[in-house]
Design an enzyme around this catalytic site. Structure first.
Site, short mmCIF file in Angstrom:
data_model
loop_
_atom_site.label_atom_id
_atom_site.label_comp_id
_atom_site.label_asym_id
_atom_site.label_seq_id
_atom_site.Cartn_x
_atom_site.Cartn_y
_atom_site.Cartn_z
N ARG A 269 1.01 -0.69 -0.11
CA ARG A 269 -0.26 0.13 0.16
C ARG A 269 0.77 1.19 -0.07
O ARG A 269 0.32 2.34 -0.53
CB ARG A 269 -0.49 -0.12 1.24
CG ARG A 269 -1.67 -1.39 1.85
CD ARG A 269 -2.57 -1.50 0.19
NE ARG A 269 -2.95 -3.02 0.91
CZ ARG A 269 -3.52 -4.11 -0.44
NH1 ARG A 269 -3.55 -3.45 -1.91
NH2 ARG A 269 -4.90 -5.00 -0.29
N ARG B 292 3.64 -14.77 -4.30
CA ARG B 292 3.50 -13.99 -2.71
C ARG B 292 3.79 -15.37 -1.86
O ARG B 292 4.19 -14.63 -0.72
CB ARG B 292 2.43 -13.34 -2.20
CG ARG B 292 1.46 -12.44 -3.08
CD ARG B 292 -0.41 -12.23 -3.09
NE ARG B 292 -0.22 -11.77 -1.63
CZ ARG B 292 -1.94 -12.22 -1.01
NH1 ARG B 292 -2.63 -12.47 -2.10
NH2 ARG B 292 -2.07 -12.17 -0.42
N HIS C 212 -11.57 -13.52 -3.21
CA HIS C 212 -12.44 -12.00 -3.82
C HIS C 212 -13.22 -11.95 -4.78
O HIS C 212 -14.58 -11.16 -3.78
CB HIS C 212 -11.12 -11.09 -4.61
CG HIS C 212 -9.76 -10.39 -3.42
ND1 HIS C 212 -8.57 -11.40 -3.60
CD2 HIS C 212 -10.12 -9.72 -2.80
CE1 HIS C 212 -8.14 -10.51 -2.39
NE2 HIS C 212 -8.24 -9.63 -1.98
N ASP D 17 -10.69 -12.40 7.42
CA ASP D 17 -10.07 -11.48 5.90
C ASP D 17 -11.22 -10.85 5.45
O ASP D 17 -12.46 -11.07 6.31
CB ASP D 17 -9.64 -12.80 4.95
CG ASP D 17 -8.54 -12.13 3.60
OD1 ASP D 17 -8.60 -10.82 3.63
OD2 ASP D 17 -8.97 -12.64 2.41
#
Length: 354
Positions: free
Chosen positions: A79, A147, A190, A264
């Site tokens: 971010r 990741r 997501h 999450d």
């Protein structure tokens, strides 16, 4: 530092819409006092602005120790970005180093995490949603992808442990994710609910292993984030986040994780129902905290009005995790920077041609 009555806060971490709290957000957060705050790109401009926003949230909820979270893994999940913050490598880079020299890879992962922590603590951010302890398999969705720290449970555990301690020693609480393992998922949670059909013995021998190794009650992960994954061998109806059976038998039981368990993001499409029912289901299943990331005001208002008060066990876990932060965090020195650059920039041997 004075003791905090953690039970006086709502069991949720929230975001906000912009780069400063609005009048409506201030009124809502003052009234319902969410436990923590999470930052996204929409909330970030300059270091001074981020530092001000973090301080503003803590002042509004009346808790100087309120956890402030961010996803700053490195690579594509970061971010804080240039020009104000440096680029950090993705997890896969440490996996590449590990193949040549496991000890050097872990040293690099530790120092890199300490460097990230130095950037965060300068802003007042004290919780990083890292490391990623997921173990990917061939054919899995690339939502984890680079990741991940590798394709061996031991390698992932070794590097994740180094990241965890690099953050902790520098004053930032790590959040290990996504427990009990997202690496086998063939869909992006997501967007939809991933279904994993591997049997329990397979999961215990592979996916769960990094989390088992990071779950020591004294030196292990202080926080962990759940996976929105349906594991049909464990619970045919509910994903881990809302499965009382998975949280009790697997996360708290087999894996042995006893730290703060946060869901999450509740707004991800893997979960069914409206956002309030999702938050209630996650807490009822055994999550200590719910996570709402979008900053959508009406949803935050509904959640904060509907969620139960934090229970004593969850509050005790939050307090225990907060106590893990060192009184004198390790500074990231010029020598550390030189050593990290040396480790990251070394030429690795090429793999033999097949």
């Amino acid at each position: 530092m004075s003791a905090v009555d953690w039970q006086g806060f709502a069991p949720i971490v929230v975001g906000c819409a912009g780069q400063a709290l609005t009048d409506n957000e201030i009124a809502l957060f003052k009234r319902h006092r969410p436990l923590g705050f999470i930052l996204f790109a929409r909330n970030i401009d300059t270091p001074a602005q981020v530092k001000s926003l973090v301080a503003q949230f803590r002042a509004v909820v009346g808790n100087a120790q309120a956890p402030v979270l961010i996803d700053q893994e490195g690579g594509r999940v970061a971010r804080l970005k240039p020009p104000h913050w440096p680029v950090f490598p993705a997890g896969a880079r440490f996996g590449e180093l590990y193949a040549a020299d496991p000890q050097a890879a872990c040293e690099a992962a530790y120092l890199n995490a300490a460097a990230i922590a130095a950037e965060l603590t300068a802003l007042g951010i004290d919780v990083d949603c890292a490391p990623v302890a997921d173990l990917p398999v061939a054919g899995a969705h690339d939502v984890i992808g680079d990741r991940a720290y590798g394709f061996s449970a031991q390698q992932v555990a070794d590097i994740a442990r180094a990241v965890m301690h690099g953050l902790l020693d520098a004053g930032v609480l790590p959040v290990v994710k996504h427990i009990p393992g997202h690496g086998r998922a063939r869909a992006d949670s997501h967007l939809e609910l991933p279904r994993v059909d591997a049997d329990r013995a397979t999961l215990e021998a592979s996916d769960f292993q990094p989390f088992v190794q990071l779950a020591d009650k004294h030196t292990g992960a202080p926080w962990a984030m759940t996976a929105h994954i349906l594991y049909t061998a464990l619970d045919v109806a509910q994903p881990a986040t809302t499965s009382a059976r998975i949280i009790a038998e697997v996360i708290r039981g087999h894996i042995g994780f006893d730290g703060v368990l946060i869901s999450d993001d509740l707004t991800m499409k893997a979960l069914a129902g409206d956002v309030v029912s999702r938050g209630q289901a996650a807490l009822a299943a055994g999550c200590d905290l719910a996570l709402h990331c979008s900053g959508a005001f009406d949803e935050m208002q509904s959640l904060l009005q509907a969620l139960p008060a934090m229970d004593a066990q969850a509050a005790a876990r939050v307090a225990k995790a907060a106590a893990r932060k060192p009184a004198a965090p390790k500074a990231f020195s010029a020598a550390d920077r030189t050593r990290l650059d040396q480790l990251l920039n070394q030429n690795l041997p090429r793999a033999a041609a097949g």
